[in-house]
Design a protein around this motif. Structure first.
Motif, PDB file in Angstrom:
ATOM      1  N   ARG A 394      45.537  83.805  31.861  1.00  0.00           N
ATOM      2  CA  ARG A 394      46.612  82.856  32.198  1.00  0.00           C
ATOM      3  C   ARG A 394      47.418  82.494  30.957  1.00  0.00           C
ATOM      4  O   ARG A 394      48.651  82.402  31.002  1.00  0.00           O
ATOM      5  CB  ARG A 394      46.026  81.596  32.824  1.00  0.00           C
ATOM      6  CG  ARG A 394      45.484  81.795  34.234  1.00  0.00           C
ATOM      7  CD  ARG A 394      45.221  80.452  34.897  1.00  0.00           C
ATOM      8  NE  ARG A 394      44.229  79.669  34.185  1.00  0.00           N
ATOM      9  CZ  ARG A 394      42.924  79.729  34.405  1.00  0.00           C
ATOM     10  NH1 ARG A 394      42.430  80.563  35.318  1.00  0.00           N
ATOM     11  NH2 ARG A 394      42.084  78.965  33.715  1.00  0.00           N
ATOM     12  N   LEU A 395      46.719  82.304  29.836  1.00  0.00           N
ATOM     13  CA  LEU A 395      47.402  81.929  28.597  1.00  0.00           C
ATOM     14  C   LEU A 395      48.321  83.046  28.116  1.00  0.00           C
ATOM     15  O   LEU A 395      49.480  82.798  27.746  1.00  0.00           O
ATOM     16  CB  LEU A 395      46.364  81.596  27.523  1.00  0.00           C
ATOM     17  CG  LEU A 395      46.933  81.166  26.162  1.00  0.00           C
ATOM     18  CD1 LEU A 395      47.569  79.790  26.274  1.00  0.00           C
ATOM     19  CD2 LEU A 395      45.842  81.167  25.103  1.00  0.00           C
ATOM     20  N   VAL A 396      47.828  84.273  28.113  1.00  0.00           N
ATOM     21  CA  VAL A 396      48.625  85.413  27.640  1.00  0.00           C
ATOM     22  C   VAL A 396      49.839  85.620  28.538  1.00  0.00           C
ATOM     23  O   VAL A 396      50.971  85.791  28.053  1.00  0.00           O
ATOM     24  CB  VAL A 396      47.753  86.688  27.585  1.00  0.00           C
ATOM     25  CG1 VAL A 396      48.614  87.928  27.356  1.00  0.00           C
ATOM     26  CG2 VAL A 396      46.705  86.560  26.470  1.00  0.00           C
ATOM     27  N   GLU A 397      49.627  85.585  29.841  1.00  0.00           N
ATOM     28  CA  GLU A 397      50.746  85.779  30.766  1.00  0.00           C
ATOM     29  C   GLU A 397      51.761  84.644  30.644  1.00  0.00           C
ATOM     30  O   GLU A 397      52.971  84.878  30.675  1.00  0.00           O
ATOM     31  CB  GLU A 397      50.214  85.880  32.198  1.00  0.00           C
ATOM     32  CG  GLU A 397      49.404  87.143  32.443  1.00  0.00           C
ATOM     33  CD  GLU A 397      48.738  87.188  33.808  1.00  0.00           C
ATOM     34  OE1 GLU A 397      48.243  88.262  34.197  1.00  0.00           O
ATOM     35  OE2 GLU A 397      48.705  86.127  34.487  1.00  0.00           O
ATOM     36  N   GLY A 398      51.262  83.407  30.495  1.00  0.00           N
ATOM     37  CA  GLY A 398      52.163  82.269  30.347  1.00  0.00           C
ATOM     38  C   GLY A 398      52.940  82.310  29.047  1.00  0.00           C
ATOM     39  O   GLY A 398      54.125  81.948  29.008  1.00  0.00           O
ATOM     40  N   ARG A 404      59.838  85.193  26.757  1.00  0.00           N
ATOM     41  CA  ARG A 404      60.895  86.097  27.192  1.00  0.00           C
ATOM     42  C   ARG A 404      61.548  85.707  28.508  1.00  0.00           C
ATOM     43  O   ARG A 404      62.560  86.293  28.887  1.00  0.00           O
ATOM     44  CB  ARG A 404      60.335  87.517  27.323  1.00  0.00           C
ATOM     45  CG  ARG A 404      59.762  88.061  26.030  1.00  0.00           C
ATOM     46  CD  ARG A 404      60.845  88.249  24.971  1.00  0.00           C
ATOM     47  NE  ARG A 404      60.251  88.552  23.672  1.00  0.00           N
ATOM     48  CZ  ARG A 404      60.938  88.863  22.604  1.00  0.00           C
ATOM     49  NH1 ARG A 404      62.251  88.901  22.660  1.00  0.00           N
ATOM     50  NH2 ARG A 404      60.341  89.111  21.446  1.00  0.00           N
ATOM     51  N   GLY A 405      60.955  84.745  29.203  1.00  0.00           N
ATOM     52  CA  GLY A 405      61.489  84.395  30.512  1.00  0.00           C
ATOM     53  C   GLY A 405      61.101  85.424  31.552  1.00  0.00           C
ATOM     54  O   GLY A 405      60.419  86.414  31.268  1.00  0.00           O
ATOM     55  N   SER A 465      62.720  80.367  32.917  1.00  0.00           N
ATOM     56  CA  SER A 465      61.432  79.787  32.493  1.00  0.00           C
ATOM     57  C   SER A 465      61.096  80.127  31.044  1.00  0.00           C
ATOM     58  O   SER A 465      59.936  79.995  30.626  1.00  0.00           O
ATOM     59  CB  SER A 465      60.294  80.227  33.422  1.00  0.00           C
ATOM     60  OG  SER A 465      60.540  79.802  34.751  1.00  0.00           O
ATOM     61  N   ARG A 466      62.084  80.565  30.269  1.00  0.00           N
ATOM     62  CA  ARG A 466      61.854  80.836  28.851  1.00  0.00           C
ATOM     63  C   ARG A 466      61.861  79.529  28.074  1.00  0.00           C
ATOM     64  O   ARG A 466      62.687  78.657  28.295  1.00  0.00           O
ATOM     65  CB  ARG A 466      62.945  81.760  28.303  1.00  0.00           C
ATOM     66  CG  ARG A 466      62.755  82.160  26.841  1.00  0.00           C
ATOM     67  CD  ARG A 466      63.916  83.014  26.354  1.00  0.00           C
ATOM     68  NE  ARG A 466      65.168  82.267  26.371  1.00  0.00           N
ATOM     69  CZ  ARG A 466      65.552  81.431  25.393  1.00  0.00           C
ATOM     70  NH1 ARG A 466      64.791  81.243  24.333  1.00  0.00           N
ATOM     71  NH2 ARG A 466      66.708  80.813  25.480  1.00  0.00           N
ATOM     72  N   ARG A 540      61.145  74.864  40.516  1.00  0.00           N
ATOM     73  CA  ARG A 540      62.442  75.456  40.178  1.00  0.00           C
ATOM     74  C   ARG A 540      62.400  76.973  40.292  1.00  0.00           C
ATOM     75  O   ARG A 540      63.352  77.609  40.752  1.00  0.00           O
ATOM     76  CB  ARG A 540      62.859  75.020  38.775  1.00  0.00           C
ATOM     77  CG  ARG A 540      63.396  73.592  38.725  1.00  0.00           C
ATOM     78  CD  ARG A 540      63.793  73.197  37.341  1.00  0.00           C
ATOM     79  NE  ARG A 540      64.468  71.904  37.324  1.00  0.00           N
ATOM     80  CZ  ARG A 540      64.677  71.185  36.233  1.00  0.00           C
ATOM     81  NH1 ARG A 540      64.244  71.641  35.053  1.00  0.00           N
ATOM     82  NH2 ARG A 540      65.289  70.027  36.314  1.00  0.00           N
ATOM     83  N   ARG A 541      61.293  77.563  39.855  1.00  0.00           N
ATOM     84  CA  ARG A 541      61.166  79.017  39.946  1.00  0.00           C
ATOM     85  C   ARG A 541      61.163  79.454  41.408  1.00  0.00           C
ATOM     86  O   ARG A 541      61.806  80.425  41.793  1.00  0.00           O
ATOM     87  CB  ARG A 541      59.885  79.439  39.246  1.00  0.00           C
ATOM     88  CG  ARG A 541      59.776  80.919  38.925  1.00  0.00           C
ATOM     89  CD  ARG A 541      58.471  81.218  38.228  1.00  0.00           C
ATOM     90  NE  ARG A 541      58.338  80.462  37.000  1.00  0.00           N
ATOM     91  CZ  ARG A 541      57.183  80.138  36.428  1.00  0.00           C
ATOM     92  NH1 ARG A 541      56.048  80.502  36.988  1.00  0.00           N
ATOM     93  NH2 ARG A 541      57.143  79.458  35.307  1.00  0.00           N
TER      94      ARG A 541
END
Length: 603
Positions: A394-398, A404-405, A465-466, A540-541
């Motif tokens: 989760r941390l790496v993906e987040g 980079r958004g 979301s960047r 928002r996403r």
């Protein structure tokens, strides 16, 4: 997602660092990511390259879906500051060209110390457009200074500067204990960029096993399994063995290697401790057998305050196997043992207290059985590598998303999108020039009103979301928790006297004109969410509103600001997305002035 892991230590090497690296690699690969591990020829901790790799300069291997690339480094059993430095430098140098070649990574995860490999990882991330994460297994060089392994001076200052440089450029910094995270925060690292992923146990390998009969049928076995390092304070364990010499029913088994081992072996020989047995490091499958065969397992550290920020990884293996634990530790490690209900804590470096605790458990099978029950469930809930691996994923993906958004096109597009951006640039530049005297005056007043800087920098979620860093005049006291203003509530004690006025008139937002110039923001758009407002970011996403650049003011701002719910804010953001036009933007800007002076919904 393509992930490059840079770590000097990796199996078949044994110990906490290789085990953690393997666990991370397998967790990421198990989540479907392409993982390439860049590591050295196995030589730790003996300092001798293992026979299977003798004469090898570079090797490529596969472990399921994981690609492992090994590079040459200088290895020697001679232990000195110079040989250690050369070992670290040669790995960093050998790793760099490999990191800069091959498939282009999207994420670079560097495991430090050694710090020098962090430079190679940073260069690879920088030159290849990847997101950098730093996994700090130790707080180096602070640990070495605190424990007397390094003297203060130019070398220590240089390493401290290098550590700060790397941490400042990583999108996320992972601390291995809560104490380490607190130390990072005290040194000024942005708490929002910090994460804590402790070590844990492989609960599929280290499984519970019924306690034996101990001294009733065989010698009562006390096991220490782990690195024999200077930080571990194992002299207390030898002292405990000396005090328990008359107890011929108790034997000590010390498994592992490290710089302190020769001195420990020598002391045991001089004292004639024939019931103390030293064994070399063992691979995990053999180690679990040793733990299961023990009656009590021991963990030790030195009494130094710094050791209170460390947690020996062996604790989790012991508890997962259901072995009663006697821990001569303090701080975070002591809390783990106490919270688990699976062990007894004594003061570190106190051989007498350690001997007393071991003797009590040797004589009380019922107490041992009670302690053995609690550990496995505690580790499964809080420290299983399965759960910690999921947290890493989760941390790496987040972190990649924040860096980079999510690749959505900027809205509005087309001709009006270009006109809107050009108007933002002209307006922001003009206002910054015209308001320069006012900005300087506010900055001075903020400094005079309360201790701290004039400007407040905070990570916010922007277009796609960047993440970006927003600028505001500081209106709250230094050390205030990062909470959304609606969670602060009216009259929050965190807001300064001048801050109340600045917030009521929204003058604290003026520095965001610089964010508009940079392209992070627009004059009109949804207000940027805090990096930790997960619910708002997700809403928002989901509604597509993160396609908009966040604004200095917005449609929701003139319809209640902080007095409306998240759902209402996002509905208004979506309405703005669907209706955005020059006329609507002008309407928002005109109504913003009226709302500012009403102070409605401002906390």
């Amino acid at each position: 997602m393509r992930v490059l892991m840079v770590t000097q230590y990796y199996p078949p090497e044994t110990g906490a660092a290789p085990a953690r690296a393997l666990h991370f690699a397998r967790a990421l690969a198990g989540a479907g990511h392409e993982v390439r591990v860049l590591t050295g020829l196995p030589n730790h901790p003996a300092g001798v390259v293992q026979p299977a790799y003798a004469g090898v300069r570079r090797a490529t291997e596969r472990d399921g879906a994981i690609v492992i690339e090994r590079v040459w480094l200088h290895a020697t059993p001679r232990r000195s500051a110079l040989t250690r430095l050369w070992n670290h430098l040669t790995f960093a140098w050998s790793a760099l060209p490999v990191a800069l070649s091959g498939p282009r990574p999207e994420v670079v995860l560097a495991s430090v110390p050694p710090l020098f490999l962090g430079v190679s990882a940073w260069l690879a991330a920088r030159l290849r457009g990847a997101t950098l994460l730093l996994d700090c297994r130790d707080d180096w060089p602070r640990a070495a200074l605190a424990l007397g392994e390094m003297r203060a001076g130019p070398a220590a200052r240089g390493l401290a500067a290098l550590s700060s440089f790397l941490q400042g450029r990583a999108r996320r910094v992972i601390a291995v204990t809560p104490g380490m995270r607190r130390a990072f925060e005290r040194r000024g690292l942005d708490p929002g960029r910090l994460a804590t992923i402790p070590n844990g146990a492989d609960t599929e390998l280290f499984t519970p096993f019924p306690c034996g009969n101990g001294a009733a049928s065989r010698p009562f076995t006390v096991l220490y399994a782990g690195t024999h390092g200077l930080v571990h304070g194992m002299e207390a364990l030898i002292e405990a063995a000396e005090r328990l010499r008359p107890r011929r029913d108790i034997r000590f088994v010390l498994v592992g290697d490290g710089v302190a081992k020769p001195a420990l072996e020598q002391r045991a020989r001089r004292a004639g401790l024939d019931r103390v047995e030293f064994q070399p490091s063992l691979p995990p499958a053999r180690l679990v057998e040793m733990i299961r065969a023990a009656d009590v397992c021991v963990a030790t550290t030195r009494a130094h305050a710094f050791c209170g920020e460390t947690i020996p990884v062996k604790l989790f293996d012991y508890l997962a196997c259901g072995r009663p634990v006697v821990a001569a530790v303090r701080g975070d490690a002591a809390r783990v043992v106490e919270d688990s209900g699976g062990g007894v804590v004594v003061a570190p470096e106190d051989g007498a207290a350690l001997a007393q605790a071991l003797a009590r458990l040797a004589d009380d099978p019922a107490a041992r059985a009670a302690l053995s029950v609690a550990g496995p469930a505690f580790v499964e809930r809080h420290h299983s590598r399965r759960a910690l691996g999921a947290a890493l994923v989760r941390l790496v993906e987040g972190a990649r998303l924040a860096d980079r958004g999510r690749g959505v096109a900027v809205a509005p597009g087309g001709m009006y999108g270009g006109i809107k951006r050009a108007a933002d640039l002209v307006a922001a530049a003009t206002l910054l020039a015209a308001l320069a005297p006012l900005l300087a005056l506010i900055a001075l007043l903020v400094r005079l009103d309360s201790p701290g800087p004039a400007l407040f920098r905070q990570r916010r979620s922007g277009q796609g979301s960047r993440e970006f860093v927003i600028l505001k005049f500081r209106t709250m006291r230094v050390g205030t928790p990062e909470l959304a203003s609606d969670l602060m509530g009216p009259g929050s004690r965190h807001v300064t006297r001048l801050g109340r006025l600045l917030r009521r008139l929204s003058l604290d937002e003026l520095p965001q004109l610089w964010n508009v110039l940079r392209g992070d923001m627009a004059l009109v758009g949804p207000r940027p969410a805090l990096h930790n407002q997960d619910a708002l970011i997700a809403l928002r996403r989901e509604r597509g509103a993160d396609a908009l650049r966040p604004g200095v003011t917005g449609w929701a701002q003139i319809h209640g600001r902080d007095a409306i719910t998240l759902e209402e804010k996002v509905a208004l953001d979506r309405e703005y997305l669907e209706r955005v036009s020059a006329g609507m933007d002008l309407r928002v800007l005109l109504r913003t002035a009226r709302v500012l002076f009403s102070a409605r919904g401002v906390y």
